[in-house]
Design a protein around this motif. Sequence first.
Motif, PDB file in Angstrom:
ATOM      1  N   CYS A  26       0.822  -1.212   0.000  1.00 15.15           N
ATOM      2  CA  CYS A  26       0.000   0.000   0.000  1.00 15.15           C
ATOM      3  C   CYS A  26       0.856   1.263   0.000  1.00 15.15           C
ATOM      4  O   CYS A  26       1.907   1.304   0.639  1.00 15.15           O
ATOM      5  CB  CYS A  26      -0.920   0.001   1.230  1.00 15.15           C
ATOM      6  SG  CYS A  26      -2.341   1.075   1.036  1.00 15.15           S
ATOM      7  N   ASN A  27       0.421   2.266  -0.736  1.00 18.05           N
ATOM      8  CA  ASN A  27       1.088   3.570  -0.736  1.00 18.05           C
ATOM      9  C   ASN A  27       0.271   4.579   0.064  1.00 18.05           C
ATOM     10  O   ASN A  27      -0.948   4.449   0.179  1.00 18.05           O
ATOM     11  CB  ASN A  27       1.268   4.082  -2.173  1.00 18.05           C
ATOM     12  CG  ASN A  27       2.329   3.276  -2.914  1.00 18.05           C
ATOM     13  OD1 ASN A  27       3.229   2.692  -2.302  1.00 18.05           O
ATOM     14  ND2 ASN A  27       2.208   3.230  -4.233  1.00 18.05           N
ATOM     15  N   GLU A  28       0.979   5.572   0.560  1.00 16.11           N
ATOM     16  CA  GLU A  28       0.309   6.581   1.388  1.00 16.11           C
ATOM     17  C   GLU A  28      -0.508   7.567   0.541  1.00 16.11           C
ATOM     18  O   GLU A  28      -0.153   7.833  -0.596  1.00 16.11           O
ATOM     19  CB  GLU A  28       1.384   7.364   2.149  1.00 16.11           C
ATOM     20  CG  GLU A  28       1.042   7.579   3.598  1.00 16.11           C
ATOM     21  CD  GLU A  28       2.171   8.309   4.291  1.00 16.11           C
ATOM     22  OE1 GLU A  28       1.915   9.409   4.780  1.00 16.11           O
ATOM     23  OE2 GLU A  28       3.304   7.767   4.307  1.00 16.11           O
ATOM     24  N   VAL A  29      -1.580   8.061   1.120  1.00 15.47           N
ATOM     25  CA  VAL A  29      -2.476   8.957   0.388  1.00 15.47           C
ATOM     26  C   VAL A  29      -2.354  10.381   0.930  1.00 15.47           C
ATOM     27  O   VAL A  29      -2.338  10.581   2.145  1.00 15.47           O
ATOM     28  CB  VAL A  29      -3.949   8.510   0.595  1.00 15.47           C
ATOM     29  CG1 VAL A  29      -4.878   9.324  -0.282  1.00 15.47           C
ATOM     30  CG2 VAL A  29      -4.101   7.034   0.344  1.00 15.47           C
ATOM     31  N   HIS A  30      -2.249  11.352   0.013  1.00 16.09           N
ATOM     32  CA  HIS A  30      -2.307  12.765   0.425  1.00 16.09           C
ATOM     33  C   HIS A  30      -3.350  13.462  -0.413  1.00 16.09           C
ATOM     34  O   HIS A  30      -3.409  13.262  -1.622  1.00 16.09           O
ATOM     35  CB  HIS A  30      -0.955  13.461   0.195  1.00 16.09           C
ATOM     36  CG  HIS A  30       0.134  12.879   1.017  1.00 16.09           C
ATOM     37  ND1 HIS A  30       0.252  13.119   2.364  1.00 16.09           N
ATOM     38  CD2 HIS A  30       1.141  12.033   0.689  1.00 16.09           C
ATOM     39  CE1 HIS A  30       1.297  12.444   2.835  1.00 16.09           C
ATOM     40  NE2 HIS A  30       1.847  11.773   1.833  1.00 16.09           N
ATOM     41  N   PHE A  31      -4.176  14.267   0.229  1.00 12.16           N
ATOM     42  CA  PHE A  31      -5.162  15.037  -0.531  1.00 12.16           C
ATOM     43  C   PHE A  31      -4.689  16.475  -0.637  1.00 12.16           C
ATOM     44  O   PHE A  31      -4.672  17.194   0.364  1.00 12.16           O
ATOM     45  CB  PHE A  31      -6.535  14.990   0.155  1.00 12.16           C
ATOM     46  CG  PHE A  31      -7.170  13.637   0.082  1.00 12.16           C
ATOM     47  CD1 PHE A  31      -7.804  13.228  -1.082  1.00 12.16           C
ATOM     48  CD2 PHE A  31      -7.120  12.766   1.168  1.00 12.16           C
ATOM     49  CE1 PHE A  31      -8.386  11.973  -1.160  1.00 12.16           C
ATOM     50  CE2 PHE A  31      -7.699  11.511   1.099  1.00 12.16           C
ATOM     51  CZ  PHE A  31      -8.323  11.114  -0.066  1.00 12.16           C
ATOM     52  N   PRO A  32      -4.307  16.895  -1.846  1.00 14.13           N
ATOM     53  CA  PRO A  32      -3.913  18.295  -1.995  1.00 14.13           C
ATOM     54  C   PRO A  32      -5.126  19.204  -1.882  1.00 14.13           C
ATOM     55  O   PRO A  32      -6.263  18.759  -2.041  1.00 14.13           O
ATOM     56  CB  PRO A  32      -3.340  18.356  -3.419  1.00 14.13           C
ATOM     57  CG  PRO A  32      -3.729  17.102  -4.100  1.00 14.13           C
ATOM     58  CD  PRO A  32      -4.258  16.135  -3.086  1.00 14.13           C
ATOM     59  N   LYS A  33      -4.888  20.486  -1.577  1.00 12.79           N
ATOM     60  CA  LYS A  33      -5.993  21.463  -1.550  1.00 12.79           C
ATOM     61  C   LYS A  33      -6.559  21.609  -2.967  1.00 12.79           C
ATOM     62  O   LYS A  33      -5.897  21.298  -3.947  1.00 12.79           O
ATOM     63  CB  LYS A  33      -5.476  22.818  -1.070  1.00 12.79           C
ATOM     64  CG  LYS A  33      -5.296  22.929   0.433  1.00 12.79           C
ATOM     65  CD  LYS A  33      -6.093  24.131   0.970  1.00 12.79           C
ATOM     66  CE  LYS A  33      -6.100  24.231   2.482  1.00 12.79           C
ATOM     67  NZ  LYS A  33      -6.731  23.114   3.175  1.00 12.79           N
ATOM     68  N   GLY A  34      -7.790  22.046  -3.054  1.00 12.84           N
ATOM     69  CA  GLY A  34      -8.386  22.288  -4.366  1.00 12.84           C
ATOM     70  C   GLY A  34      -9.164  21.089  -4.867  1.00 12.84           C
ATOM     71  O   GLY A  34      -9.527  20.213  -4.087  1.00 12.84           O
ATOM     72  N   GLU A  35      -9.410  21.083  -6.190  1.00 12.88           N
ATOM     73  CA  GLU A  35     -10.290  20.066  -6.763  1.00 12.88           C
ATOM     74  C   GLU A  35      -9.510  19.047  -7.592  1.00 12.88           C
ATOM     75  O   GLU A  35      -8.612  19.400  -8.334  1.00 12.88           O
ATOM     76  CB  GLU A  35     -11.333  20.757  -7.658  1.00 12.88           C
ATOM     77  CG  GLU A  35     -12.348  19.786  -8.213  1.00 12.88           C
ATOM     78  CD  GLU A  35     -13.164  20.376  -9.363  1.00 12.88           C
ATOM     79  OE1 GLU A  35     -14.074  21.178  -9.084  1.00 12.88           O
ATOM     80  OE2 GLU A  35     -12.894  20.012 -10.529  1.00 12.88           O
ATOM     81  N   GLN A  36      -9.856  17.761  -7.439  1.00 15.99           N
ATOM     82  CA  GLN A  36      -9.331  16.715  -8.317  1.00 15.99           C
ATOM     83  C   GLN A  36     -10.500  15.891  -8.824  1.00 15.99           C
ATOM     84  O   GLN A  36     -11.464  15.680  -8.113  1.00 15.99           O
ATOM     85  CB  GLN A  36      -8.353  15.787  -7.568  1.00 15.99           C
ATOM     86  CG  GLN A  36      -7.162  16.468  -6.925  1.00 15.99           C
ATOM     87  CD  GLN A  36      -7.463  16.900  -5.504  1.00 15.99           C
ATOM     88  OE1 GLN A  36      -8.171  16.213  -4.763  1.00 15.99           O
ATOM     89  NE2 GLN A  36      -6.946  18.044  -5.101  1.00 15.99           N
ATOM     90  N   ARG A  37     -10.368  15.418 -10.085  1.00 12.99           N
ATOM     91  CA  ARG A  37     -11.399  14.560 -10.664  1.00 12.99           C
ATOM     92  C   ARG A  37     -10.765  13.259 -11.107  1.00 12.99           C
ATOM     93  O   ARG A  37      -9.638  13.256 -11.591  1.00 12.99           O
ATOM     94  CB  ARG A  37     -11.999  15.219 -11.906  1.00 12.99           C
ATOM     95  CG  ARG A  37     -12.750  16.478 -11.599  1.00 12.99           C
ATOM     96  CD  ARG A  37     -13.215  17.123 -12.880  1.00 12.99           C
ATOM     97  NE  ARG A  37     -14.174  18.170 -12.552  1.00 12.99           N
ATOM     98  CZ  ARG A  37     -15.066  18.661 -13.395  1.00 12.99           C
ATOM     99  NH1 ARG A  37     -15.117  18.205 -14.620  1.00 12.99           N
ATOM    100  NH2 ARG A  37     -15.897  19.599 -13.022  1.00 12.99           N
ATOM    101  N   GLY A  38     -11.515  12.170 -10.957  1.00 13.11           N
ATOM    102  CA  GLY A  38     -10.962  10.900 -11.415  1.00 13.11           C
ATOM    103  C   GLY A  38     -12.053   9.912 -11.757  1.00 13.11           C
ATOM    104  O   GLY A  38     -13.185  10.000 -11.277  1.00 13.11           O
ATOM    105  N   VAL A  39     -11.677   8.960 -12.621  1.00  9.75           N
ATOM    106  CA  VAL A  39     -12.615   7.896 -12.966  1.00  9.75           C
ATOM    107  C   VAL A  39     -11.948   6.551 -12.652  1.00  9.75           C
ATOM    108  O   VAL A  39     -10.769   6.366 -12.907  1.00  9.75           O
ATOM    109  CB  VAL A  39     -13.044   7.971 -14.451  1.00  9.75           C
ATOM    110  CG1 VAL A  39     -11.849   7.943 -15.399  1.00  9.75           C
ATOM    111  CG2 VAL A  39     -14.005   6.825 -14.807  1.00  9.75           C
ATOM    112  N   GLY A  40     -12.704   5.658 -12.052  1.00  2.00           N
ATOM    113  CA  GLY A  40     -12.213   4.309 -11.769  1.00  2.00           C
ATOM    114  C   GLY A  40     -12.874   3.348 -12.729  1.00  2.00           C
ATOM    115  O   GLY A  40     -14.099   3.268 -12.781  1.00  2.00           O
ATOM    116  N   LEU A  41     -12.062   2.627 -13.525  1.00  2.98           N
ATOM    117  CA  LEU A  41     -12.605   1.697 -14.515  1.00  2.98           C
ATOM    118  C   LEU A  41     -12.535   0.272 -14.002  1.00  2.98           C
ATOM    119  O   LEU A  41     -11.566  -0.109 -13.347  1.00  2.98           O
ATOM    120  CB  LEU A  41     -11.794   1.762 -15.816  1.00  2.98           C
ATOM    121  CG  LEU A  41     -11.586   3.124 -16.451  1.00  2.98           C
ATOM    122  CD1 LEU A  41     -10.797   2.974 -17.741  1.00  2.98           C
ATOM    123  CD2 LEU A  41     -12.920   3.772 -16.704  1.00  2.98           C
TER     124      LEU A  41
END
Lengths: 566, 176
Positions: free
Chosen positions: A458-473
Amino acid sequence: MSKKIVIDPITRIEGHLRIECEVEDGHVTGARSIGTMWRGIETVLKGRDPREAWLIAQRICGVCTTVHAMASVRAVENALDLEVPVNAQYIRNMIVGAHCLADNIIHFYILSAVDWVDIASAALKADPKKASALARQLSPWKHNSSQEFKQTQDKLKKLIDSGQLGPFSSGYWGHPAMQLDPDVNLVAAVHYFQALEYQRKINKVVTILGSKTPHIQNLAVGGVANPINLDSPATLTMERLFYIKTLMDEVHDFIQQVYMTDVATIAALYPEWCSYGKGDGTFLSVPEMPLDEKGTSFTMPGGYITEGDLSTFRPIKTSHDTFFEDNVKESVKHSFYKGDWTRHPYVSETEPEYHDQTGDKYSWVKAPSFKNEPAQVGPVASVLAMNAAHYQPAIKHTEWMLEKIQSVNTTKQTMDILPSTMGRHISRSIRAAVIQDAMFEQWDALVNNIGKGDFATCNEVHFPKGEQRGVGLHEAPRGTLSHWIVIENGKIRNYQAVVPSTWLAGPLGGNDEPGYYERCLVGNPLADPEKPLEVLRTVHSFDPCMACAVHMLNPEGKEFSKVKVM
Amino acid sequence: MVIMKSNKIGVLGIGNLLMHDDGFGVQCVEQLIIKYILPENLNVLDGGTAGIMLAPFIEETNILYILDSVDLQDKPGTIHRFTDHDVKSGDIQTRMSPHQVGLLEILELSKLRGKAPERVEMITVVPEDLSLGIGLSPRIEAKVDEVLDILLDCLEGVGIVLQKKERETYPCSTEH
C-alpha cells in the motif's frame, strides 16, 4: 392483432425491472425497459472522506460487492494520480477474477439455465444411464457417473411429487420453446447442483484475500491492507497462497469441462437463439487486470468497436486514457430525474422527480452514451475487443468454444453468433476461461515478486488542496463499470456510478434511441403471451442485476413476478 | 433438548446498510462481533444483501439464526420471531424485505442438496425508516440490545454461553 405484455419484476436476483412488450403475430415489435427503483448512492457519498467511499459503494448491492469496491478505490487513485504497489494489483486482480468466476457460474446455472432446461422433463422423461453416457461423450468431467445422474433425478422426482417446486417454481415447464432432449435436460440439472459447490470454492479465494465475503474488507486507496509476511500466520503466507492455488486448480476443470461444455451444447441445440436478440454493433469494454503501479499496462485488453466491425477497434489503453473519460455521458430525458439534460458524469446530478410510467419519463435508470451513441457493454464487448486486440488466450478460448458448438450440431460457427441472446452466454463462458488463465498468471507474478523480497502492499495517500477529478474503470462480470469522483479539499463533492446494467437496461436516450434491452427484444419470437419465456431468455442473457442500476424499494413495487396481457 | 457437541451454529445478519433501518440485522451482527468472544463452533456473518451467495455460509450450519428487518404491518420496533416453517406455511408474507427474495429459495435449494440447516430461526424487527442513508433510527437502534439478548438466550438453549469481552474490539478478519 397487437397485444401488450408486462413482466414485473423480471430479475431473479436483487433489484427491480419491469419489461413491457408490444407483440404482433408471435413476435415482439416494441419494448420498454423500466427500472422501478431509485438508486441514490451518490447522495450518501457527498461530503465524505474519499478513502471510505469504497466501503459504502460496495453496499449498493450484495451480489456485485467487490466490483464497486474496486471501481471506487481506482477512481480516487485516478483523481490523485496515486500509484499502487504491484503486489496490491496482483491481489486485487485475483479477487476480480475469482469474483467473476463465481458470478458467471451462478448466472448461468442458477439464474439462466431454467430458461432453457426443462427440469420436469429431466425428472420424468430422462434415462439417467443414457444421459450420463452423453455427458461422458461430451466431456471428460469426473462427476458424470450414472449413479450421480440417478440420484439427481430421484431428488427432482421427489420434488415434483411433493408439488412444491422450490427453486424451480418460476420455470415454464413444458413450454413449446423448451426444445432439449430429456437426457440433455438431466445433464444440465446434474451440473446445476454441482455448480454451487464450485462457486463456493472459487468464492473462498475472495474470502481469503478479501478477509470476508460478501463485502471484502482488504482494499485501501493506494493498495490493499493485506500484510505479506511469510513467517506470520496472521498475514498472507505461502501456505495461504498455495491453498488459493489448490482452489483455483479445482475450479479449473469445472469451467472448461462443465460450464463451457454445457453452454456449447445448449447453444448448439438452440441454433436459432444465436441470431435472436441481436443489437446493433457498438461495443464498449475497458482493459482489466493492471500489471504495473501506474495502470498503464493490462492483462486483458478493452476498447470501442463500431458497426460490429473488429477493424474499427479503438483500444482503451490506460486508466488515464481520455478517450474513455471524455466520451461518456448520461441522459435523463426519459428518466425520473429533474430536467432534460445529457451530461458528463463529473457534472451529472441525481435529483429524483417521479412521474407515472406512461409519459416520456418512464424509468429510474439513466441512459448512458459513448460518443453520443448507446453502447453495448458486457462479455460480448469484452470478448470481441480481446479478439480484435489479438489477445491470444481469448482467441484460443473463442476457437475452442466455436468448435465445440460445431462438434455438437455440425454447423460451421463464426464469431458473428456472439452478439445474440445465446451468444451472450457463449461470450461469458469464453471470458471465464480467459479470466481463469489470467488468475494463474497473477498468482505466479505475486509469488515471484514476494520471492524477490518485495512485500509492499500500500502507498500513502495525500489530498492536496483544491479540486481533483478521477474515474475508476472496472470490466466487471456484467460489463464496463465506471465510478466518477470529484474531490474538493479532501472531501467528496460529486460521485456518480455508471454501471453495466445502466448501459443495457436504460430507457430511450437523449436522441430518443432505445436502450439495449429495448432494441434486442424486437424481433424475438413469442409463442404464448401468457408465458413469455422467450422475452425472459433475452433479458436474462444480459444478466440484469438492477440493484445498482437503481436502488430502494418503490412503494408501488410488486411482490412477485407478474405477467399481464393487456 | 439434546445438545450435540458437533453442532455448527450460524448467526446471519441481513440487510442493506445504506437504507437506514433495513441494515438492522447487519448492525446487530456488528455489535455481537465487537462485544462478545465468539467460540469456534459459532459462525457469525454480516451477509449484507448477498442472496444466493450466502448459500455456502448457510450450508455450513446446523442451526441458523437470521437477524433481519421485517416488512409486516405492525408498530415500528416490534420484534417478531418465527421459523422457516412459519414462513412457508403462509403465516407471514414470504417477502420480508427488498433483498430477501432469495433467502427461502436458498433454503429450498440447500434442502435439495441435502445440506440445509436442521433448524432456522428468524429474529426480526419492524423498521421505521427505509429511506436512503446510513445509521438506524433511534427507536430501532434501541432494539439492537434487545434482539441480541433474545439471540443470547437462543444460543444458551443450544449450549453456547457467550462471554463479554473485557474491552470492545473489532477483529481485523471475519473470514469463515
